[in-house]
Design a protein around this motif. Structure first.
Motif, PDB file in Angstrom:
ATOM      1  N   MET A   1      26.901  16.299 -45.652  1.00 36.41           N
ATOM      2  CA  MET A   1      25.851  15.452 -45.092  1.00 36.41           C
ATOM      3  C   MET A   1      25.223  14.571 -46.179  1.00 36.41           C
ATOM      4  SD  MET A   1      22.767  16.733 -42.671  1.00 36.41           S
ATOM      5  CE  MET A   1      21.380  16.955 -43.749  1.00 36.41           C
ATOM      6  N   GLY A   2      24.911  15.180 -47.354  1.00 34.04           N
ATOM      7  CA  GLY A   2      24.399  14.378 -48.456  1.00 34.04           C
ATOM      8  C   GLY A   2      22.984  13.877 -48.207  1.00 34.04           C
ATOM      9  N   GLU A   3      22.620  12.797 -48.921  1.00 31.50           N
ATOM     10  CA  GLU A   3      21.279  12.246 -48.783  1.00 31.50           C
ATOM     11  C   GLU A   3      21.135  11.483 -47.471  1.00 31.50           C
ATOM     12  OE1 GLU A   3      20.348   9.941 -52.216  1.00 31.50           O
ATOM     13  OE2 GLU A   3      20.733  11.587 -53.592  1.00 31.50           O
ATOM     14  N   GLN A   4      19.957  11.506 -46.934  1.00 27.77           N
ATOM     15  CA  GLN A   4      19.699  10.862 -45.649  1.00 27.77           C
ATOM     16  C   GLN A   4      18.953   9.552 -45.846  1.00 27.77           C
ATOM     17  OE1 GLN A   4      17.495  13.643 -43.276  1.00 27.77           O
ATOM     18  NE2 GLN A   4      18.941  15.299 -43.594  1.00 27.77           N
ATOM     19  N   GLN A   5      19.395   8.531 -45.136  1.00 28.42           N
ATOM     20  CA  GLN A   5      18.638   7.273 -45.146  1.00 28.42           C
ATOM     21  C   GLN A   5      17.286   7.512 -44.476  1.00 28.42           C
ATOM     22  OE1 GLN A   5      19.564   4.390 -46.505  1.00 28.42           O
ATOM     23  NE2 GLN A   5      17.779   3.229 -45.891  1.00 28.42           N
ATOM     24  N   GLY A   6      17.351   8.113 -43.287  1.00 30.16           N
ATOM     25  CA  GLY A   6      16.126   8.573 -42.648  1.00 30.16           C
ATOM     26  C   GLY A   6      15.304   7.495 -41.974  1.00 30.16           C
ATOM     27  N   ARG A   7      14.276   7.966 -41.340  1.00 29.05           N
ATOM     28  CA  ARG A   7      13.363   7.126 -40.570  1.00 29.05           C
ATOM     29  C   ARG A   7      12.568   6.202 -41.491  1.00 29.05           C
ATOM     30  NH1 ARG A   7       9.047   9.857 -36.388  1.00 29.05           N
ATOM     31  NH2 ARG A   7       8.039   7.952 -35.663  1.00 29.05           N
ATOM     32  N   GLN A   8      12.363   4.974 -41.028  1.00 25.34           N
ATOM     33  CA  GLN A   8      11.583   3.997 -41.789  1.00 25.34           C
ATOM     34  C   GLN A   8      10.171   3.915 -41.222  1.00 25.34           C
ATOM     35  OE1 GLN A   8      13.130   2.482 -44.448  1.00 25.34           O
ATOM     36  NE2 GLN A   8      14.835   3.792 -43.869  1.00 25.34           N
ATOM     37  N   LEU A   9       9.212   3.761 -42.108  1.00 21.69           N
ATOM     38  CA  LEU A   9       7.821   3.574 -41.701  1.00 21.69           C
ATOM     39  C   LEU A   9       7.237   2.495 -42.603  1.00 21.69           C
ATOM     40  CD1 LEU A   9       5.396   4.469 -39.979  1.00 21.69           C
ATOM     41  CD2 LEU A   9       4.884   6.164 -41.737  1.00 21.69           C
ATOM     42  N   ALA A  10       7.154   1.272 -42.068  1.00 20.11           N
ATOM     43  CA  ALA A  10       6.816   0.126 -42.910  1.00 20.11           C
ATOM     44  C   ALA A  10       5.327   0.003 -43.201  1.00 20.11           C
ATOM     45  CB  ALA A  10       7.330  -1.154 -42.254  1.00 20.11           C
ATOM     46  N   SER A  11       4.480   0.421 -42.271  1.00 20.79           N
ATOM     47  CA  SER A  11       3.052   0.138 -42.397  1.00 20.79           C
ATOM     48  C   SER A  11       2.373   0.955 -43.493  1.00 20.79           C
ATOM     49  CB  SER A  11       2.335   0.412 -41.070  1.00 20.79           C
ATOM     50  OG  SER A  11       0.927   0.373 -41.254  1.00 20.79           O
ATOM     51  N   LYS A  12       1.894   0.261 -44.519  1.00 16.67           N
ATOM     52  CA  LYS A  12       1.151   0.938 -45.586  1.00 16.67           C
ATOM     53  C   LYS A  12      -0.139   1.550 -45.023  1.00 16.67           C
ATOM     54  CE  LYS A  12       2.686  -1.893 -49.528  1.00 16.67           C
ATOM     55  NZ  LYS A  12       3.673  -2.755 -48.926  1.00 16.67           N
ATOM     56  N   TRP A  13      -0.720   0.880 -44.037  1.00 19.69           N
ATOM     57  CA  TRP A  13      -1.973   1.378 -43.462  1.00 19.69           C
ATOM     58  C   TRP A  13      -1.742   2.729 -42.786  1.00 19.69           C
ATOM     59  CZ3 TRP A  13      -6.934   0.889 -43.933  1.00 19.69           C
ATOM     60  CH2 TRP A  13      -7.789   1.396 -42.940  1.00 19.69           C
ATOM     61  N   ALA A  14      -0.668   2.843 -42.000  1.00 20.42           N
ATOM     62  CA  ALA A  14      -0.379   4.093 -41.280  1.00 20.42           C
ATOM     63  C   ALA A  14      -0.166   5.250 -42.258  1.00 20.42           C
ATOM     64  CB  ALA A  14       0.848   3.912 -40.384  1.00 20.42           C
ATOM     65  N   LYS A  15       0.609   4.991 -43.321  1.00 20.68           N
ATOM     66  CA  LYS A  15       0.892   6.057 -44.285  1.00 20.68           C
ATOM     67  C   LYS A  15      -0.374   6.452 -45.048  1.00 20.68           C
ATOM     68  CE  LYS A  15       4.384   3.512 -45.580  1.00 20.68           C
ATOM     69  NZ  LYS A  15       5.574   2.916 -46.192  1.00 20.68           N
ATOM     70  N   THR A  16      -1.180   5.469 -45.410  1.00 20.16           N
ATOM     71  CA  THR A  16      -2.429   5.757 -46.125  1.00 20.16           C
ATOM     72  C   THR A  16      -3.364   6.594 -45.262  1.00 20.16           C
ATOM     73  OG1 THR A  16      -2.267   3.724 -47.426  1.00 20.16           O
ATOM     74  CG2 THR A  16      -4.444   4.711 -47.248  1.00 20.16           C
ATOM     75  N   ALA A  17      -3.478   6.228 -43.990  1.00 25.29           N
ATOM     76  CA  ALA A  17      -4.375   6.949 -43.083  1.00 25.29           C
ATOM     77  C   ALA A  17      -3.960   8.417 -42.939  1.00 25.29           C
ATOM     78  CB  ALA A  17      -4.394   6.269 -41.709  1.00 25.29           C
ATOM     79  N   ILE A  18      -2.649   8.673 -42.868  1.00 29.67           N
ATOM     80  CA  ILE A  18      -2.164  10.046 -42.741  1.00 29.67           C
ATOM     81  C   ILE A  18      -2.511  10.848 -43.996  1.00 29.67           C
ATOM     82  CG2 ILE A  18      -0.085  11.487 -42.581  1.00 29.67           C
ATOM     83  CD1 ILE A  18       1.122   8.922 -41.109  1.00 29.67           C
ATOM     84  N   LEU A  19      -2.265  10.270 -45.161  1.00 25.87           N
ATOM     85  CA  LEU A  19      -2.522  10.992 -46.409  1.00 25.87           C
ATOM     86  C   LEU A  19      -4.018  11.230 -46.620  1.00 25.87           C
ATOM     87  CD1 LEU A  19       0.089   9.310 -48.775  1.00 25.87           C
ATOM     88  CD2 LEU A  19       0.270  11.481 -47.547  1.00 25.87           C
ATOM     89  N   LEU A  20      -4.842  10.284 -46.168  1.00 26.17           N
ATOM     90  CA  LEU A  20      -6.290  10.458 -46.292  1.00 26.17           C
ATOM     91  C   LEU A  20      -6.811  11.627 -45.454  1.00 26.17           C
ATOM     92  CD1 LEU A  20      -7.545   6.755 -46.293  1.00 26.17           C
ATOM     93  CD2 LEU A  20      -7.899   8.425 -48.124  1.00 26.17           C
ATOM     94  N   SER A  21      -6.017  12.066 -44.477  1.00 20.89           N
ATOM     95  CA  SER A  21      -6.456  13.164 -43.613  1.00 20.89           C
ATOM     96  C   SER A  21      -6.317  14.528 -44.305  1.00 20.89           C
ATOM     97  CB  SER A  21      -5.641  13.165 -42.311  1.00 20.89           C
ATOM     98  OG  SER A  21      -4.298  13.567 -42.564  1.00 20.89           O
ATOM     99  N   HIS A  22      -5.648  14.568 -45.458  1.00 17.33           N
ATOM    100  CA  HIS A  22      -5.442  15.852 -46.149  1.00 17.33           C
ATOM    101  C   HIS A  22      -6.448  15.985 -47.288  1.00 17.33           C
ATOM    102  CE1 HIS A  22      -3.665  19.082 -48.467  1.00 17.33           C
ATOM    103  NE2 HIS A  22      -2.850  19.335 -47.448  1.00 17.33           N
ATOM    104  N   PRO A  23      -7.257  17.053 -47.296  1.00 20.27           N
ATOM    105  CA  PRO A  23      -8.353  17.157 -48.270  1.00 20.27           C
ATOM    106  C   PRO A  23      -7.923  17.232 -49.729  1.00 20.27           C
ATOM    107  CG  PRO A  23      -8.105  19.203 -47.022  1.00 20.27           C
ATOM    108  CD  PRO A  23      -7.238  18.187 -46.353  1.00 20.27           C
ATOM    109  N   SER A  24      -6.690  17.687 -50.000  1.00 21.56           N
ATOM    110  CA  SER A  24      -6.233  17.753 -51.392  1.00 21.56           C
ATOM    111  C   SER A  24      -5.585  16.453 -51.865  1.00 21.56           C
ATOM    112  CB  SER A  24      -5.234  18.906 -51.578  1.00 21.56           C
ATOM    113  OG  SER A  24      -5.860  20.137 -51.313  1.00 21.56           O
ATOM    114  N   ILE A  25      -5.187  15.612 -50.907  1.00 18.45           N
ATOM    115  CA  ILE A  25      -4.540  14.342 -51.256  1.00 18.45           C
ATOM    116  C   ILE A  25      -5.564  13.205 -51.284  1.00 18.45           C
ATOM    117  CG2 ILE A  25      -2.763  12.674 -50.565  1.00 18.45           C
ATOM    118  CD1 ILE A  25      -1.355  15.006 -49.094  1.00 18.45           C
TER     119      ILE A  25
END
Length: 223
Positions: A1-25
């Motif tokens: 199988m090797g490395e996966q290209q995987g799902r793309q998530l372009a929005s910097k805002w969406a990724k930032t919002a998710i990480l901000l939800s974690h108290p250690s991050i």
């Protein structure tokens, strides 16, 4: 199988919002808001320096440093700096650059430097059939006169150990690399739980002059 290209998530805002939800991050993410004139004014009042960048984009394209001082306002785009006497003139110029695209405003970080040039770090983390593995942990030193470190903008690649040694101290290498690895694993877990199917991540880290580590953004299609 090797490395996966995987799902793309372009929005910097969406990724930032998710990480901000974690108290250690969250403490490692610079204050970030969507671009509006009111948000820009309040963030400049608070931080004096911010970075304005496209919600969707890569390679340092469209990334602008904006500052406020007693003489007015200024922005730097690549090596060019323009000054403005009024806030309205600054916003008009930024809107012209944005061309209607969605942008973010992020608190500017005073990065540790190598020979006066800012350095940041890229951690590439990929999912294999045996789980997530590191593919690279490297430093990127900005070309003289630029604040963006992207290699396509003339940045210089060094090992993370070289970068940390030259910008902080050799004694800081193990701790800072360890912290970047810890944040990478934590953040990957949070992102994968929200977006199953991601297969590779590129984390852009900065270390400021006091030694604090910041996560600037996470790419799902790292170069």
């Amino acid at each position: 199988m090797g490395e996966q290209q995987g799902r793309q998530l372009a929005s910097k805002w969406a990724k930032t919002a998710i990480l901000l939800s974690h108290p250690s991050i969250a403490p490692h993410i610079p204050p970030t808001k969507r671009f509006t004139a009111n948000h820009l004014r309040s963030m400049l009042d608070t931080h004096q320096m911010v970075v304005v960048k496209p919600v969707v984009g890569a390679g340092g394209h469209g990334v602008i440093k904006v500052t406020r001082n007693e003489g007015g306002y200024a922005y730097t785009y690549y090596a060019q700096t323009k000054r403005f006497a009024s806030f309205g003139a600054l916003v008009a110029a930024l809107n012209k650059k944005r061309k209607g695209r969605a942008y973010l405003i992020q608190k500017g970080i005073h990065l540790a430097t190598v020979d006066g040039k800012p350095i940041d770090y890229r951690v590439k983390y990929v999912k294999t059939e045996n789980g997530w593995k590191y593919r690279a942990i490297v430093g990127r030193i900005a070309k003289k006169g630029l604040f963006v470190t992207n290699l396509c903008r003339g940045g210089t690649l060094v090992t993370a150990a070289q970068g940390i040694s030259r910008s902080l101290s050799s004694g800081a290498v193990a701790e800072k690399k360890g912290k970047m690895r810890e944040l990478t694993v934590l953040s990957t877990g949070v992102l994968e739980a929200k977006y199953p199917g991601i297969g590779q991540l590129g984390f852009d880290y900065g270390i400021d002059k006091s030694g604090k580590i910041w996560i600037f953004e996470v790419n799902t299609r790292p170069q």
